[in-house]
Design an enzyme around this catalytic site. Structure first.
Site, PDB file in Angstrom:
ATOM      1  N   LYS A 172       1.354  11.827   5.354  1.00 35.05           N
ATOM      2  CA  LYS A 172       1.627  10.750   6.313  1.00 35.05           C
ATOM      3  C   LYS A 172       2.098   9.484   5.576  1.00 35.05           C
ATOM      4  O   LYS A 172       3.087   8.860   5.961  1.00 35.05           O
ATOM      5  CB  LYS A 172       0.349  10.428   7.105  1.00 35.05           C
ATOM      6  CG  LYS A 172       0.409   9.142   7.915  1.00 35.05           C
ATOM      7  CD  LYS A 172      -0.977   8.521   8.152  1.00 35.05           C
ATOM      8  CE  LYS A 172      -1.581   7.902   6.920  1.00 35.05           C
ATOM      9  NZ  LYS A 172      -2.797   7.095   7.119  1.00 35.05           N
ATOM     10  N   LYS A 174       0.835  -1.213   0.000  1.00 34.87           N
ATOM     11  CA  LYS A 174       0.000   0.000   0.000  1.00 34.87           C
ATOM     12  C   LYS A 174       0.871   1.266   0.000  1.00 34.87           C
ATOM     13  O   LYS A 174       0.608   2.221  -0.735  1.00 34.87           O
ATOM     14  CB  LYS A 174      -0.924  -0.025   1.223  1.00 34.87           C
ATOM     15  CG  LYS A 174      -1.664   1.254   1.522  1.00 34.87           C
ATOM     16  CD  LYS A 174      -2.627   1.676   0.435  1.00 34.87           C
ATOM     17  CE  LYS A 174      -3.251   3.039   0.759  1.00 34.87           C
ATOM     18  NZ  LYS A 174      -3.961   3.617  -0.382  1.00 34.87           N
TER      19      LYS A 174
HETATM   20  P1  NAD Z   1     -11.092  10.368   7.653  1.00 34.07           P
HETATM   21  O1  NAD Z   1     -10.287  11.260   8.514  1.00 34.07           O
HETATM   22  O2  NAD Z   1     -12.114  10.927   6.720  1.00 34.07           O
HETATM   23  O3  NAD Z   1     -11.861   9.274   8.570  1.00 34.07           O
HETATM   24  C1  NAD Z   1     -11.329   8.733   9.762  1.00 34.07           C
HETATM   25  C2  NAD Z   1     -12.480   8.583  10.753  1.00 34.07           C
HETATM   26  O4  NAD Z   1     -11.962   7.982  11.956  1.00 34.07           O
HETATM   27  C3  NAD Z   1     -13.097   9.926  11.165  1.00 34.07           C
HETATM   28  O5  NAD Z   1     -14.506   9.897  10.968  1.00 34.07           O
HETATM   29  C4  NAD Z   1     -12.720  10.053  12.641  1.00 34.07           C
HETATM   30  O6  NAD Z   1     -13.702  10.740  13.412  1.00 34.07           O
HETATM   31  C5  NAD Z   1     -12.591   8.601  13.050  1.00 34.07           C
HETATM   32  N1  NAD Z   1     -11.776   8.414  14.237  1.00 34.07           N
HETATM   33  C6  NAD Z   1     -10.587   9.006  14.533  1.00 34.07           C
HETATM   34  N2  NAD Z   1     -10.125   8.572  15.722  1.00 34.07           N
HETATM   35  C7  NAD Z   1     -11.033   7.677  16.181  1.00 34.07           C
HETATM   36  C8  NAD Z   1     -11.104   6.882  17.353  1.00 34.07           C
HETATM   37  N3  NAD Z   1     -10.148   6.922  18.295  1.00 34.07           N
HETATM   38  N4  NAD Z   1     -12.180   6.078  17.516  1.00 34.07           N
HETATM   39  C9  NAD Z   1     -13.158   6.041  16.579  1.00 34.07           C
HETATM   40  N5  NAD Z   1     -13.143   6.768  15.444  1.00 34.07           N
HETATM   41  C10 NAD Z   1     -12.086   7.585  15.248  1.00 34.07           C
HETATM   42  O7  NAD Z   1     -10.041   9.480   6.865  1.00 34.07           O
HETATM   43  P2  NAD Z   1     -10.284   8.656   5.501  1.00 34.07           P
HETATM   44  O8  NAD Z   1      -9.933   9.508   4.334  1.00 34.07           O
HETATM   45  O9  NAD Z   1     -11.591   7.970   5.581  1.00 34.07           O
HETATM   46  O10 NAD Z   1      -9.105   7.575   5.634  1.00 34.07           O
HETATM   47  C11 NAD Z   1      -9.172   6.487   6.538  1.00 34.07           C
HETATM   48  C12 NAD Z   1      -7.958   5.597   6.301  1.00 34.07           C
HETATM   49  O11 NAD Z   1      -7.989   5.098   4.959  1.00 34.07           O
HETATM   50  C13 NAD Z   1      -6.621   6.330   6.473  1.00 34.07           C
HETATM   51  O12 NAD Z   1      -5.693   5.457   7.075  1.00 34.07           O
HETATM   52  C14 NAD Z   1      -6.234   6.672   5.051  1.00 34.07           C
HETATM   53  O13 NAD Z   1      -4.830   6.818   4.895  1.00 34.07           O
HETATM   54  C15 NAD Z   1      -6.782   5.482   4.296  1.00 34.07           C
HETATM   55  N6  NAD Z   1      -7.139   5.732   2.897  1.00 34.07           N
HETATM   56  C16 NAD Z   1      -7.804   6.869   2.517  1.00 34.07           C
HETATM   57  C17 NAD Z   1      -8.135   7.057   1.170  1.00 34.07           C
HETATM   58  C18 NAD Z   1      -8.874   8.283   0.692  1.00 34.07           C
HETATM   59  O14 NAD Z   1      -8.897   8.523  -0.521  1.00 34.07           O
HETATM   60  N7  NAD Z   1      -9.491   9.067   1.587  1.00 34.07           N
HETATM   61  C19 NAD Z   1      -7.813   6.075   0.216  1.00 34.07           C
HETATM   62  C20 NAD Z   1      -7.173   4.918   0.636  1.00 34.07           C
HETATM   63  C21 NAD Z   1      -6.844   4.749   1.985  1.00 34.07           C
END
Ligand code: NAD
Length: 292
Positions: free
Chosen positions: A239, A170
């Protein structure tokens, strides 16, 4: 409670639509998000009061959390649940190989199976259920999780048995995506400086050897439109690239391009801390006389 109840923690840009697709596939879902569950829970999912509530009432818990530190804290909260029911944790987050390895060791020691399963394809892929799921974990769990992975993903890869192997794939993927976005921004600005229209540059590149994910998708759909709405934060991409570089240095493989690309993303984050990652173009344009 019915057998095979599923939990989902982290209903953000990715988690909410992924969870909606799990519900649509017929999985019984209980969900939690620290920023407010009720308003983020997809229709058909049951809102849990806390991580402990969810850990006490579900068998398999999926995570979609910002980074490895938060995934680790959430796993600790699952482990601290006295009456926990959870027997398997599947982490869809991008956490890096070290965090995934540490989580796997801790959970396994407590009798919980861990599957490292980061995804690629962005929010659009999460909504469409067409993500690439890159998984490492026991083979038997891949079979058990086939329905869930098929609900969120279009391409499922089992890359190894050990947590962290999926994270390595990834991270290298996101390094390539980050490099494409940064390099395409510079290249497009160079063409614009010669008075060529941005759409013409992209049309030409996209049927030529320079075509890449930024030129073919992010630029036409998020930059030229002026919407900058890929749904992936600059903070998260920065990150990922920093994690990639850190792990490359641990591995001892070449890091020359990685160092430059990571430096560029650190500068974008400093300049635009709340931005979508496609806004790197606006950041780089700000350094040129061409601008937008
Ligand atoms: P985001 O910030 O939109 O969502 C993360 C969610 O986690 C938020 O709703 C937040 O409130 C919640 N959260 C944080 N701490 C928490 C806790 N202690 N307990 C419960 N909930 C908690 O992030 P995202 O864009 O959805 O990305 C999520 C993951 O997927 C990341 O690791 C990111 O790198 C990965 N990712 C994102 C994408 C993208 O295009 N957005 C694509 C592939 C992978």
């Amino acid at each position: 409670m019915a057998a095979n109840t599923f939990g989902f923690i982290g209903l953000g840009n990715m988690g909410a639509p992924m969870c909606a697709n799990l519900v649509a596939a017929g999985l019984s879902m209980r969900v939690f998000d620290a920023a407010g569950t009720a308003e983020r829970a997809p229709e058909g999912a049951v809102a849990a009061d806390s991580i402990a509530d969810l850990a006490a009432t579900t068998d398999t818990v999926f995570l979609s959390l910002p980074d490895g530190k938060i995934s680790g804290l959430v796993c600790d909260a699952v482990l601290a649940t006295a009456d926990r029911r959870v027997s398997r944790v599947v982490d869809f987050s991008t956490t890096g190989p070290e965090a995934a390895g540490a989580m796997g060791a801790k959970l396994n020691a407590a009798g919980i199976t861990f599957v490292d399963a980061p995804v690629s394809g962005g929010r659009a892929g999460a909504i469409a259920g067409s993500l690439t799921v890159i998984a490492s974990g026991p083979e038997s769990d891949m079979n058990d999780l086939a329905t869930a992975f098929d609900a969120v993903g279009g391409n499922i890869f089992h890359v190894g048995e050990a947590p962290g192997q999926a994270q390595a794939v990834k991270l290298l993927n996101n390094f390539l995506s980050a490099t494409a976005m940064a390099a395409t921004s510079e290249a497009v600005l160079f063409g614009q400086k010669y008075g060529v229209d941005i759409s013409t540059i992209l049309d030409c590149v996209n049927v030529s050897s320079g075509r890449n994910t930024a030129s073919a998708d992010k630029f036409p759909n998020r930059v030229v439109t002026g919407t900058y709405d890929a749904g992936f934060a600059t903070a998260l991409m920065t990150k990922d690239v920093a994690l990639y570089l850190e792990q490359v240095r641990v591995a001892g493989t070449p890091d020359e391009i990685g160092s430059v690309v990571s430096g560029r993303w650190n500068a974008v984050l400093e300049d635009m801390p709340e931005s979508d990652f496609t806004e790197i173009y606006r950041h780089i344009a700000g350094e040129t006389q061409t601008g937008e």
